[in-house]
Every structure is written in structure tokens, then in C-alpha cells.
Write a protein that holds these residues in place. Structure first.
Motif, PDB file in Angstrom:
ATOM      1  N   GLU A  82       0.827  -1.219   0.000  1.00 35.62           N
ATOM      2  CA  GLU A  82       0.000   0.000   0.000  1.00 35.62           C
ATOM      3  C   GLU A  82       0.853   1.257   0.000  1.00 35.62           C
ATOM      4  OE1 GLU A  82      -2.772  -3.034   0.493  1.00 35.62           O
ATOM      5  OE2 GLU A  82      -0.967  -2.753   1.697  1.00 35.62           O
ATOM      6  N   VAL A  83       2.080   1.147   0.510  1.00 36.93           N
ATOM      7  CA  VAL A  83       2.990   2.295   0.567  1.00 36.93           C
ATOM      8  C   VAL A  83       4.411   1.772   0.696  1.00 36.93           C
ATOM      9  CG1 VAL A  83       2.852   2.524   3.083  1.00 36.93           C
ATOM     10  CG2 VAL A  83       3.388   4.545   1.706  1.00 36.93           C
ATOM     11  N   VAL A  84       5.387   2.559   0.258  1.00 39.71           N
ATOM     12  CA  VAL A  84       6.799   2.198   0.399  1.00 39.71           C
ATOM     13  C   VAL A  84       7.557   3.379   0.997  1.00 39.71           C
ATOM     14  CG1 VAL A  84       6.772   0.563  -1.524  1.00 39.71           C
ATOM     15  CG2 VAL A  84       7.385   2.951  -1.954  1.00 39.71           C
ATOM     16  N   VAL A 229       5.875  12.549   4.672  1.00 34.39           N
ATOM     17  CA  VAL A 229       4.538  12.480   4.078  1.00 34.39           C
ATOM     18  C   VAL A 229       4.561  11.566   2.854  1.00 34.39           C
ATOM     19  CG1 VAL A 229       2.772  13.833   2.871  1.00 34.39           C
ATOM     20  CG2 VAL A 229       3.894  14.773   4.897  1.00 34.39           C
ATOM     21  N   PRO A 230       3.546  10.709   2.667  1.00 35.90           N
ATOM     22  CA  PRO A 230       3.470   9.906   1.441  1.00 35.90           C
ATOM     23  C   PRO A 230       3.146  10.789   0.234  1.00 35.90           C
ATOM     24  CG  PRO A 230       2.118   8.963   3.207  1.00 35.90           C
ATOM     25  CD  PRO A 230       2.494  10.352   3.629  1.00 35.90           C
ATOM     26  N   GLY A 257       3.102   8.069  10.736  1.00 29.37           N
ATOM     27  CA  GLY A 257       2.012   8.540   9.883  1.00 29.37           C
ATOM     28  C   GLY A 257       1.383   7.425   9.081  1.00 29.37           C
ATOM     29  N   VAL A 258       2.220   6.544   8.545  1.00 27.27           N
ATOM     30  CA  VAL A 258       1.719   5.414   7.771  1.00 27.27           C
ATOM     31  C   VAL A 258       0.846   4.506   8.641  1.00 27.27           C
ATOM     32  CG1 VAL A 258       2.443   3.263   6.662  1.00 27.27           C
ATOM     33  CG2 VAL A 258       3.573   5.408   6.061  1.00 27.27           C
ATOM     34  N   ALA A 259       1.246   4.336   9.898  1.00 27.24           N
ATOM     35  CA  ALA A 259       0.561   3.407  10.800  1.00 27.24           C
ATOM     36  C   ALA A 259      -0.608   4.036  11.546  1.00 27.24           C
ATOM     37  CB  ALA A 259       1.560   2.855  11.809  1.00 27.24           C
TER      38      ALA A 259
END
Length: 308
Positions: A82-84, A229-230, A257-259
Motif C-alpha cells: 500500500e505504501v513504500v 509524508v506519502p 504517519g503510515v501506521a
């Protein structure tokens, strides 16, 4: 939720590619060697610790090894994340993994980055040290006792902050950190004061190389080190990558932030590449999270098992 993370300089070690030689994924090394104009297989198989410590070698070795591991995971059925995110140099690997940066451009940029940072370190020598048991505010206060000579370079995890600067500046800052309650100070085996103003000349040199590279819209968001930030678009990455050289890596707030909107037991963070440092950080940033480090072929099955 699956998050892939990619390590930075400092995770390299002698023989880091040995377990992968002869696998299908080793083809990545051949392609990267052609682009770099160097025998990267020799770097991954034969280089000793001193040779790998040099910035121009450490960065390419870590980037290429991480891509070999990523290729093996994908061949084994790794689902899309979902994100890296990548730590420092690892940000280039993350961008490549997300499809925002092609492998050829990635190799060229990592080569240019390593050479630029090596030149900057030769021009303005410096060092780095990890402070254990002190938060980022305490580290910033300690660095303030060495104005224009020491800075916070990495906000890695709760109780783990890295400072960098001139040798004298870091000595002053670490002494101040101990007085403020730091439990331990660890000198880092790196070749310069990365992520500080001492890298200003490297930022200028890297900017030219970034101008010649092509960035595409990433297939998944990539968390930037500079702002934690993503980012889901291609615009802005050249500037972010230049700024990253002289600004601190905000790893802890990026992972937080991701979590933020996911229960720890619904979150899996895989570290893809040599070492296992980011896995330890993830456990401290998000207690209860599922984690795995994939550094050699024997790690692949177990990591994918977490996702079953």
C-alpha cells in the motif's frame, strides 16, 4: 496493510550478495553493472569492509542488493504494497520499487549521489553518532551547544536519534547529550556528516543529475524523508531528493504517519535489503506491528508467510 521499507548506507557488509549469486534475481546486478560502468558483482561478493565503507561503494552496493531482494520477493508472489519508504539512500530504492524511477535512472542517480557525497565529505570532513535514550528535542538542544557544527541528522525511532557535523561539533553535542540523559552514544562508521549543511556542495552536484532523470507517477505512495509524508505523484521528487542531503531523515514520524489509521496487528512492515536495522526501528515505532527482514533467500518464505 503492507509497507515495504528499504535500508540506507550502513547496512552494507562484505559478501552481501553471495547468497543471491546464481539465482534468477542476480540478473539485476548484471544490468546495473552495465549502466554504472562498474563490476558491481565484485563489489557485492569480494569487497572488504573498508572498500564497502566508502560512500561511492556503499550506496551502489546497498541499492543494487535491495533490488535483487525485491526481484526475488516478486518472483515468489509478493503482493503489491500500500505504501513504500526508504531510509536516506533507500528512498531511491523505494522510488524504483514504486515505479516512479526506472532502474537505469536509479543506478545513474545513486552513482551520482555517492560521488557527490564523497566529494562533499572530502571537502568538509565530518562524522555521525547515534544517541540512545534521548528524544529528538533533547538531541536538538544538545546540538545547539555546538552551533553551526552539529545537527540532528536522523530521527529514527523513539530514543534513537543520530547527530552529525564536524568532529569537534559532534564531540561537543554528544557530551551535551550525555549530560541531558542519553543512555549511550555510538559512533557510526560513515564517511561524512550526511543530512547536514556540510553536504551543501553535494546537493548542488546531485541537482544536475536529477534534472536529467525521468520520474513517473508512482504505482503506490512513497514516503519522503524530508517531510515524512506519502507522495502519490511524480512532481516534487527532484527537489525532495536534493533537500534530503542537507535535511534530517524524519523516519519515525514517517512510519508513525503510515501506521496512524491501522491497528498494529493489521500492519506488516517488510524490510527489503541487507541488514535488519529498519526492522528493529519499526518494532519501536509501532509496538505490536508484524515485521520481517528479507536479506537473503532463506528469509523469503517466512516473510511471505506473514502475508498469508
Amino acid at each position: 496493510m503492507l509497507v515495504l521499507t528499504f535500508p540506507g548506507q550502513g547496512s552494507q557488509h562484505p559478501g552481501m550478495g553471495a547468497a543471491w549469486a546464481g539465482t534468477e534475481s542476480w540478473a539485476v546486478v548484471g544490468r546495473a553493472s552495465e549502466v554504472a560502468g562498474r563490476d558491481l558483482a565484485a563489489l557485492l561478493l569480494d569487497a572488504d569492509a573498508n572498500e564497502l565503507r566508502a560512500t561511492r561503494n556503499a550506496q551502489l552496493a546497498t541499492y543494487v542488493t535491495s533490488l535483487v531482494v525485491l526481484d526475488a520477493l516478486r518472483r515468489a508472489g509478493l503482493p503489491d504494497p500500500e505504501v513504500v519508504a526508504g531510509h536516506s539512500l533507500g528512498e531511491y530504492t523505494a522510488l524504483t520499487a514504486a515505479g516512479a524511477l526506472g532502474v537505469d535512472d536509479g543506478v545513474r542517480l545513486v552513482t551520482a549521489r555517492g560521488e557527490a557525497m564523497q566529494a562533499a565529505a572530502d571537502e568538509r570532513p565530518g562524522t555521525m553518532a547515534a544517541l540512545l535514550g534521548l528524544d529528538v528535542d533533547g538531541a536538538e538542544a544538545a546540538c545547539a551547544e555546538a552551533p553551526d557544527a552539529a545537527w540532528v541528522a536522523n530521527d529514527n525511532a523513539p530514543g534513537q536519534v543520530v547527530v552529525a557535523g564536524t568532529t569537534e561539533g559532534v564531540a561537543t553535542a554528544t557530551a551535551a547529550a550525555k549530560a541531558r540523559g542519553a543512555r549511550k552514544v555510538l559512533a557510526l562508521p560513515v564517511g561524512g556528516a550526511f543530512h547536514t549543511p556540510l553536504m551543501a556542495s553535494a546537493a548542488t552536484a546531485l541537482g544536475a543529475a536529477l534534472g536529467a532523470a525521468s520520474f513517473a507517477t508512482p504505482e503506490v505512495p512513497v514516503v519522503a524523508n524530508v517531510d515524512a509524508v506519502p507522495h502519490a505523484d511524480a512532481e516534487g521528487w527532484p527537489a525532495l531528493l536534493v533537500d534530503q542531503l542537507t535535511a534530517p531523515v524524519r523516519w519515525r514520524p514517517g512510519i508513525e504517519g503510515v501506521a496512524a489509521d491501522t491497528r498494529p496487528d493489521d500492519l506488516t512492515i517488510l524490510e527489503v535489503g541487507p541488514g535488519g536495522v529498519l526492522t528493529g526501528m519499526a518494532k519501536r515505532i509501532v509496538p505490536g506491528v508484524r515485521v520481517a527482514s528479507v536479506a537473503d533467500p532463506t528469509d523469503v518464505e517466512g516473510a511471505l508467510g506473514l502475508l498469508a
